[in-house]
Structures are given as C-alpha cells and as structure tokens.
Design a protein around this motif. Sequence first.
Motif, PDB file in Angstrom:
ATOM      1  N   ASN A   1      -7.407 -15.495 -11.468  1.00  0.00           N
ATOM      2  CA  ASN A   1      -7.779 -14.877 -10.208  1.00  0.00           C
ATOM      3  C   ASN A   1      -6.624 -14.035  -9.670  1.00  0.00           C
ATOM      4  N   LYS A   2      -5.436 -14.619  -9.714  1.00  0.00           N
ATOM      5  CA  LYS A   2      -4.269 -13.944  -9.188  1.00  0.00           C
ATOM      6  C   LYS A   2      -4.021 -12.635  -9.927  1.00  0.00           C
ATOM      7  N   VAL A   3      -4.066 -12.721 -11.271  1.00  0.00           N
ATOM      8  CA  VAL A   3      -3.770 -11.520 -12.062  1.00  0.00           C
ATOM      9  C   VAL A   3      -4.752 -10.404 -11.731  1.00  0.00           C
TER      10      VAL A   3
ATOM     11  N   LYS B   1       5.427 -15.767 -14.053  1.00  0.00           N
ATOM     12  CA  LYS B   1       5.301 -17.238 -14.079  1.00  0.00           C
ATOM     13  C   LYS B   1       4.028 -17.702 -14.780  1.00  0.00           C
ATOM     14  N   ILE B   2       3.364 -16.809 -15.485  1.00  0.00           N
ATOM     15  CA  ILE B   2       2.086 -17.191 -16.078  1.00  0.00           C
ATOM     16  C   ILE B   2       2.284 -18.164 -17.217  1.00  0.00           C
ATOM     17  N   SER B   3       1.459 -19.197 -17.253  1.00  0.00           N
ATOM     18  CA  SER B   3       1.626 -20.222 -18.276  1.00  0.00           C
ATOM     19  C   SER B   3       0.525 -20.199 -19.331  1.00  0.00           C
TER      20      SER B   3
ATOM     21  N   MET C   1       3.877 -23.293 -22.115  1.00  0.00           N
ATOM     22  CA  MET C   1       2.776 -22.351 -22.393  1.00  0.00           C
ATOM     23  C   MET C   1       1.562 -23.121 -22.859  1.00  0.00           C
ATOM     24  N   LYS C   2       0.454 -22.914 -22.204  1.00  0.00           N
ATOM     25  CA  LYS C   2      -0.713 -23.634 -22.707  1.00  0.00           C
ATOM     26  C   LYS C   2      -1.728 -22.663 -23.326  1.00  0.00           C
ATOM     27  N   LYS C   3      -2.332 -23.147 -24.361  1.00  0.00           N
ATOM     28  CA  LYS C   3      -3.309 -22.346 -25.083  1.00  0.00           C
ATOM     29  C   LYS C   3      -4.671 -22.535 -24.437  1.00  0.00           C
TER      30      LYS C   3
ATOM     31  N   GLU D   1      -3.072 -16.720 -23.362  1.00  0.00           N
ATOM     32  CA  GLU D   1      -3.929 -15.552 -23.501  1.00  0.00           C
ATOM     33  C   GLU D   1      -3.743 -14.580 -22.346  1.00  0.00           C
ATOM     34  N   ILE D   2      -3.629 -15.125 -21.146  1.00  0.00           N
ATOM     35  CA  ILE D   2      -3.412 -14.237 -20.004  1.00  0.00           C
ATOM     36  C   ILE D   2      -2.076 -13.545 -20.162  1.00  0.00           C
ATOM     37  N   LYS D   3      -1.089 -14.294 -20.681  1.00  0.00           N
ATOM     38  CA  LYS D   3       0.234 -13.698 -20.842  1.00  0.00           C
ATOM     39  C   LYS D   3       0.183 -12.539 -21.828  1.00  0.00           C
ATOM     40  N   GLU D   4      -0.583 -12.717 -22.903  1.00  0.00           N
ATOM     41  CA  GLU D   4      -0.687 -11.641 -23.887  1.00  0.00           C
ATOM     42  C   GLU D   4      -1.247 -10.394 -23.225  1.00  0.00           C
ATOM     43  N   PHE D   5      -2.256 -10.602 -22.399  1.00  0.00           N
ATOM     44  CA  PHE D   5      -2.858  -9.468 -21.721  1.00  0.00           C
ATOM     45  C   PHE D   5      -1.853  -8.785 -20.800  1.00  0.00           C
ATOM     46  N   THR D   6      -1.144  -9.577 -20.006  1.00  0.00           N
ATOM     47  CA  THR D   6      -0.205  -8.949 -19.071  1.00  0.00           C
ATOM     48  C   THR D   6       0.946  -8.275 -19.811  1.00  0.00           C
TER      49      THR D   6
END
Lengths: 659, 161, 338
Positions: free
Chosen positions: C95-97, C191-193, C1-3, C196-201
């Motif tokens: 972009n993908k999300v 597969k999101i790494s 997971m990257k910040k 922040e995007i992960k929190e949103f999803t």
Amino acid sequence: MLRPARMCKIDFLIPEESKSKLMETLHKESVAQVEFLNDSYLDEKKLERDQPPERVTEISKLLLRLRKIIDLLSRFEPKVDKNLIEDILSVDRTEKTKSEHLTYEQAIKRAEKVLEKCEDRIDEISKRLYEIESKRTGLSDKIRSYEKFEELNFNLDHLEESGYVHTIIGMMPHTELLEFQKKMKEKFGKEFVFVEGASFSTKKSVSICVMKNRREDLDAIIREFGFERMRIEGTGNIKHIVANLRGELKDIGAEHKDLETELKGFYDKDYREFLITEEILDIEKERNEIFISCGKTQKTVHMRLWAVKEDFEKVENLVKKETNNVYVMDEDLDPEDAPIKLKNPKIFQPFEGLIKLFALPKYNEIDPTVLMAPTFCLFFGIMLTDAMYGLFLIIAGAVIWKTLSKYTDSAKSGGIIIIGCGIAAIFFGVLTGSYFGDMFAVDLFNSTPQEIAIFMDPMYGSNAMTFLLIFMAMGFVHLFAGYFFGAYDSIRRGDKKKALTHYIAWYVFVGGLGIAALTFFPAEAPLLPEFFVYIGAVVALAGFGLLFWGTGFMTLIDLIGIVGSTLSYARLLAMGLTTAGIAMSFNFLARMSLAIPYVGIILAPIVFISGHLINILINSLGAFVHSLRLHYVENFGTFYEGGGVEFKPFREKRRYTYV
Amino acid sequence: MAFEEVLITFFSGNVLGAIGAAVAIALAGLSSAKGLEIAGNTAAGATGEKEENFSSALILQAMPQTQVIYAFIIGILIILGIMAGNMTIEKGFLSLFAGLAVGITGVSAVNQGKVASASIGAAAKNSSIKGKVLIFVVMPEIAALFGFVVAIMVLIAGSVF
Amino acid sequence: MKKTKDSAYAYAYGVVSSMTGKLVDEKTYDELARFRSVEEVLAFMEGTDYEHEIKKVVGKTIRIKDVENALKSHFIRVYEEIVSSIPDTDRAEFNKVILEGFRSENLKVVIRGIHSGLGSEKIIETLETSMDSKLMAELAESKDLEEFTEKLEGTEYHYVTKEELEKYKETGDLLPLENAIDKHLVNSWSKISCIEIKEFTDIRTDMINIMTILRCKISDIPAKDYVIYGGTLKEHLKEIEKGDVKDVLSSLDKTSYGGVAREAMNEYEKTGSLVTLEGKMESDVMKYLKENAMLKPLGISSIMLFINAKRREVKNLNTIIVCKHYDIPAEEIKEILM
C-alpha cells in the motif's frame, strides 16, 4: 448429430430508411445473429461504420433517470434466499406480465409518463432522507455525550464565568477521583465544590466549581489529571437541553418513518411498472445500438447476418417485407466457418452444457455430445457404485425436473443428467452388491456384498485387482474410441493423410503389439504360434512409422501420454472404493449406536441417514468432477480440440414481460 | 515386551507394508491438500468477483486430487497383500518403497496446485481458453504418474498381492 | 528479507484475474467512442462494475464534474478491494509503495502545472486518481513555486526544501525540485522487507536514475548531485553518469538497460519533449512487470499490472465522457485514448 447445426451467412445491403424497421423485426423474431463488422473489413469494402440513430440519446437519458429511481426503491425488495441447487441452476421466480410490442414512440411516452408521476417526489424524498440521516447521527452523538451530565442537573448559564465563581464540567477516570480531591483540598482548602455525577465505564462525570480568581490554579491541577473537558452548546438547564435534543431526534425519526412509508407506497404501487418500463427501454436501446456493428454508405446500410440454414428463407422473407423488396443479398449457404449451434437428439441435449463448459466444437469439427453422454453417466455410475444412492439420484433428478423447470431451462437438463447418472449408479450397485454400502447385505440378508453381488464385490479378497484391470482396459478402449472418431472426423473433412497418420496408425501400432503379445499370453497356452511374433513386430513397426510420419518426434511423447492416460482411469476404482468404504464405516457406526440402550433406537437412524447423505453428496461431487476430467483431459485429448464461438441470435431480453 | 521382540515385529512384512501404505497416503494426501488449497484460494477469488467463473474454476481446482487417488490405490493393493497373509519381510520392504515412490512423487500435487491456480486466473481473464488450460494443469501430474507406475511394477514384481 | 509465498497470493491473484477479465476492451472503446451522447455512455457503464458509483450521480441533470469524481472514487474502491485481498504480511508495504508513487506523480504534475501557469483547475484535472485530492487541490492553487514549497513544508510531505527552490530559480529547470521528490521516494523504499516488492522498487530506482542522468546530459547540468544511490545499478552509477549522452548510452549498454535507453533517446530526438522520454521508460517498467507476472503469476507483479491497467481504463473512460460532452468526433477520441 455429430456436427454442429449447418449455418448460412447472408450479407444484406438495404436502404437507410428501412434499417430501423428491419432491425426491429429481426429483434422480435430472434432468428439471426448480427455480426460485428470489424474495421479492416469496413476499410476493404470502403464503408463507414454506422452510428446509432439520435433517438438513443433520449432513450439513455430516460433509462438513467429510471434506473436511479429503481435503485432507490430496490431496498424494499424482499430478500430472496436461494438454496444451493436453485443458485447453480439460476432459478428465476419472477412473474412475467403479459405485454405487447411497443414502437419507439410508445416506449418513450410510457417512460415519460411513469417518470412524470413520481420522479420529482421520489427525488425530494431521497434527498430529505439523506439529510435526516446525517442530522440523526449528529444528534445521537451529541445526546450520547451530553446525557452523561444530566445527573449533575445544573444550568449552563452558570458554567465558566459567572458572578463570583468559575465552573467547569467534564469526565474523569474513577481511579483518579480521590487523588484529585486530595490535591484540590491541598490547593484550595474548602473553597471549591466538587460534585460527582453518573458513572460511565471507567469514567465519572464531575463538575468543579472554584472562585473566579483562582481559575488558573484549577486549570493547572486539571492538566495533571485525565480530565476530559466538556463543552455543551445551548443555554438553560442541561436536563432541558438533553430533553430537547431527544425530542428533536424523535421528531426527525418520525419524519423519517413517514417518508419511508411514502416511499414504500411508491414501491408497492409502481415498482413493477418501473421494472417493466426499464425492460422496454433496454430493448429499444439494444435495437438501436446494434447499428454500430454495421457498415454504411450515404444511403445504404450493410449488415452481415448468420442464421441456421433452415431459417434462410425466413430471413430473406423478413428482409423482403421490411424493405419493400428493395435490397441486395449475397448469401453463402455453405460457409467454411460459422458460429456454433449444437444440434442433438432431445435425450442428449442436456449434455450439451458439459461440452460448452469445455469448448464448443469448431464449425467443421465433430460434436462429441452424443459420444460423451453415455460414457459420462457410465463413469459417474462406476465412481458412485451404489444401487440405493442411484435410486436417490433418480428421485432427486425427477423432483428437480418437475418442480423447477418452469423457472429455468437448466432444471430439465440438470434433472436428466442426474437421472442418467443415477441409472448407471444403480446398475453398478447391483453388479457389486452395494445397497447403502454393505447394509442390505449384512443387515437385511445376513450375508456379504460378495454373495449378493451379481458380478463381484471389489472390497473382497483380491477382486480390487481384477476391477483395476477391467477399468484400465475400459479406459484404453475409451481412448481408442477417441482415435476412431478422430479418424472419422478427419476423413469427413477430407484430410485422409491425417486420418491415417494420427489415428489409424495407433490401431496398427497397438494391433501389432497385441499380436506379438498374444504369442506369450496366456502363459500356459499362448493363443498364437511363435512366428506370429515377427508378424506382430512388423505391423507394430509399420504403425510406428506412420505415426512418426505424421507427428515426428512428438510420437514418443504421445506414447507416454497413452500410458499415462490409461493409468489415469485407475481413479474409477479408487473413487468407487471410497464410496463403498465410507458407506461401510457409517453402517458400522449405526450398528454400534443401535446397541446403545434406550437412545440407540433414535440415534442409529440419525447416524445412518446423515452419514449416507454426506457420502452421497461428497462422492457425487467427486464422481461428477472426475468423470468430467476423464473426458476433457484424457478422452478429448485424442481427437477433440474445440474453439468455436457460440451462435447468439439477436433477440429481446425479457424477464418481466412476455408477448 | 523385550526390545528384540519389538524390533522383530517392527521389521515384519505386515508392519513394513502398513508403513508403506501410510507413508504413501500421508505424503500424497498432504500434498493434494496443499495443492487444492492454493488452487481453491484463486478459485474463491475469481468466483467472488465474477460468478461465471465458478464451473471452470471448480474443475481446474479438482485436478491436484489425482496424486492422493494414486496413493490410495497403492495403499489398497498393499493392504490386499497384507490380508492375503503371506507378507514376507522382503515383500514388506518392497511395499515400503513402493509407498515411498508414489508418496514422494505425490508431492507434485503442490506444484500442480500452483499451475491450476495460474490457469484459473488465465481462464478468468479470457474465458475462451478455459478448456485449453487443462493441458497445462495436467503436466505436473506426469511425475506422479511415473511414481504410480513404478510403485505398481514394484508390487507386481514382488508378487505382493 | 521475506519471500512472497505462492499460496498467500493465490486469492489475490484470483480476484485480480477476474477483474482483468472485466476490463473494457478495444472493441468496446470503439463502440463507446461512437455513442452519440454522454447519457448513452453512462447507460452503458451502469451495466458494468462502475454501476455503484455512476448511480449516485445520474438524475435529471448530469454534471460532468460529478461523473469525473465518480470515476475517481470507483478507482479508489477497486484499489482498496485489491489491497485488502493481499496477505497481511505484505499489505502495508504494498500500500505504501503504491500510494507514495501516486503522491510523487501528482506532486510532479502540480509542479509542472504551476511552472507552465496552467491554473489550478486545469492542474486538478490532470492529476492522477489518488487519496490526497484535498492536499493536491490546495497545492495547485499556489501562484508560484515559492508558495508551493512553503505550503508543502507545512505538511508531512516536505520533500522539497528552500535549497532546491533556489537552484530552480537560478536555472529555471524543474530538475532540482522533481529530483528532491524522487530522492524522497527512493528513500522511502529503503526499509522494504518483501523481496518481490524490493525487486520492483529497484527497477524503478534504476529507471529514475537513468531518466535523471539523461535529462542532466541533455540540459548540460552536472549529474553527480542528482543521482540516487540504490537500485540494481548501484556501483555502476558513478561510471554511468560521466561524460555526455553518448558516453552514458555506451555505459548503459553494459547493463540490461542499454536497449531501452537508446530507444528512449531516439524517441526524444524525434519529439524534443522530455515527456516522451519518460513515457518510454515507464513502458519499460511495465514490460518488466509483464515478464515477471508470466514467470510468477502468484505474486505482486500481476497485481501491479492490473492497477496500472485500471488507471488507464479510468482515464480513458474519463476522456470519452468529457469528449462526448464537448461533441468531439469519434476518430479524434480514438487518437487520445491510451
């Protein structure tokens, strides 16, 4: 001078028939701002919102068509590269044409005439140009792939199936050619023809011919290799085909050129006319759309105007004239809040821009322009500290003023600010013996900056400490000057309590501390006898009490704030030292390069000039930004808040014309 | 040179003072640079989209420079002390820690840069607050300010210059 | 997971903030609603960022369809500009999300449109701006959902299968189909790494689940098969999906979604329409983004908020232009605007 210009608020109720004429006149005279009446006000007064007259549709239609043409022709506009200074000052070198005020009908007629002349043709041309472009790309692509096979010089009719043989052409990587031929020999023996054509990077064009009935075998082998099959449209010899395509491309290119020339003809002849017409239409449009800001009843229109107080009679007379004296007026000559127009003596006007950059004062607030102008230049001068740099700035400012002021208003303001800063820089340069850093001192007078300085050189001995104390004291005074003006402003606004607890209290508090301190300093012979300590303490306590009464516990934070703000002025010393330090280093480098035989004589001045130029630019930018910061953050923090809205009179925007 | 001599020279007043000055300017300088980078990126983005944002973005971006200015002054004062010639080992250590005080608090420039960046964005959205956001940007400087004050007081208390 | 690193997003933040400042505000919508004709509105838009696209469609005659397409291509241009300012490391994921999100929404719009027999033209009008307009246009032409599923299977987006189609035919409820799309969407996020995007999803996944569960309870369908494991509710889902609406609401009370769910149900009971239920949940996601953007301006949330705001602006301008074309009075226009 210390307050924004006094304004007046005038509400007008006029008959519907006079509204257009009135707005037109107001637009031309640019003397009043038309306020956008919001929904709640309209509801309260039981008014509806007015609508632009129907003629706006016609104007918009014409504008859209006009703008499309202008956009098409704009590609011929010469590229004007503005240098950085011109960019910052928004220099606009467009020539203005003399024109006259046109009525709505005249404006429309003019636009229609202009469009009629060229619109259809220009539209046609642009469509055709677009078609040509796509055709050109298509042709170029084809030619590019086909010309690889020109050398094979064969007839397309013979490709694929014909009589007894099956022929194909394509591209094959160089590396596979030998292998391929070997395989072919294996499978076909001598019954095949393999011709190699021209080479193109990693591939070669080839043509292969086998007996008709062995087609599948050939296909099988082809699949194993990197063979790129080509399909070419047309009949006859490939060379002819390619030549034809090339000819077509040339013709189309010629047509394109002709059309572009024709388009350029339109540009040369009529572009200016288009721009002027667009401007005229825009003015008409603005003049008609302004009614959205007004309210209306069945037969009347209600508008609210703002104007400078001196212009009140002028506005009233305008309305009188345009409505044939049929109007109702409700004026407020002393409003509580109004749009802001700064009013300062001419020499201070350039600095108004610096206030605008932060925030315009509220209507009843103090206008700090005259307060900021001298100290801004002063601090700039301290942070740049060099007499020759100051001279350079004065010359630069004068040049900008003289050469660019006819193209933009900001040239004069910018020039004056720069000259002011330059004068301050000269002053401090002379005080500290800085002329191109230590150059004058060391090279011209064979001395040191400390000796030729009128006051003292901060780089010498422990003078830096002295300067630090001086500058922090300066800062302290600057901050407390802020409190003074805050008190003045509050009293003028009638808020005596605030004046006492927020501003005067600080003087009391610090005064008390000062009294107490003077019983200890100077250490050998204190200026005040001992019992003054108690007086000082009482005064200080009183001051603190007043502060607490005014701002409660925030006082403690403010105290820390004062200490912080004073220390912040230490940057005056730091920035001044950096200028002197960098100047010294470049002088050193120049001296060293002078010692080099032969080239030294040429190298030294180059090093000198470029070094000092860099120094001036970088440190001027730094001095500018940090001087601004000292005002915006430290100084204004004590007495100024801002938040006013700018006065924007309803006026014609003319760039290509003047009347 | 024998190892002892090196040690003695290293722990002499002048060298320790120089280390203090170097540490101060190094830490604060890097932090200011980082803070200016963050704010500068936002300023570039905001100005690229709308040129009117340039002037307020410029001023806001310049705010994180304060920390390196403070470190510079402390550095100069230490150097003055060295040049005065009576830098004892005690004064050297005092200078070293003064340098650390202003250098480490100078790291607040990075945080200030982030606030400056957010403020540039806020001013780009709503140009009427471009003066007010300056107050927000000034807040992280308070840490550096206290570091500066402590450093100066340490230097004064030790009569370094 | 990257910040996500602050400094990396500083540039994107500057770009997005500037763009936010240029968005059309209330007062201007007021004025635009009062303009007399489409030409006036277009003349106004030529003075804004839309100039680039509007210029190409004006001329002696103006076709509304061209203008609508111009607005859509403007959105796409702005979107691509924003995406290119995001740091490389997160760009592809972001972009993908977003694109997957658009695609799912559009598929649902098409499904609902076909189900209500709207006809392909109307469906295409209601579609969100997206990059798959050709695909959606083709799908919209299906006469029924069977054809739709077949067409879809032929593409790379075979989210809906014959199984779901059967269930739909049995119950007449669109839930199985829409849920299949949702399942695919959530799976694409596994597969999101980027944290922040992960929190949103995750928040989105929660919303989808809550929405699905409530919907099942309302239509009296067992929710078990439709719950998608994931998001922040993960283990709690088993408990939440038990019982009836009241039980669901009280289980949700133990999470942070209790208030939102109750409010949403209240809205639903007033209108009886699932669309209001969805709208309420959507606005809650926006609220989450707003709060996050305030805490961490140099990050993804401000960018997502802006993209949403820009979508709304394009929709509003579209509404105004179309209404002006049909001479609809200003008050009515103002009601429709978002």
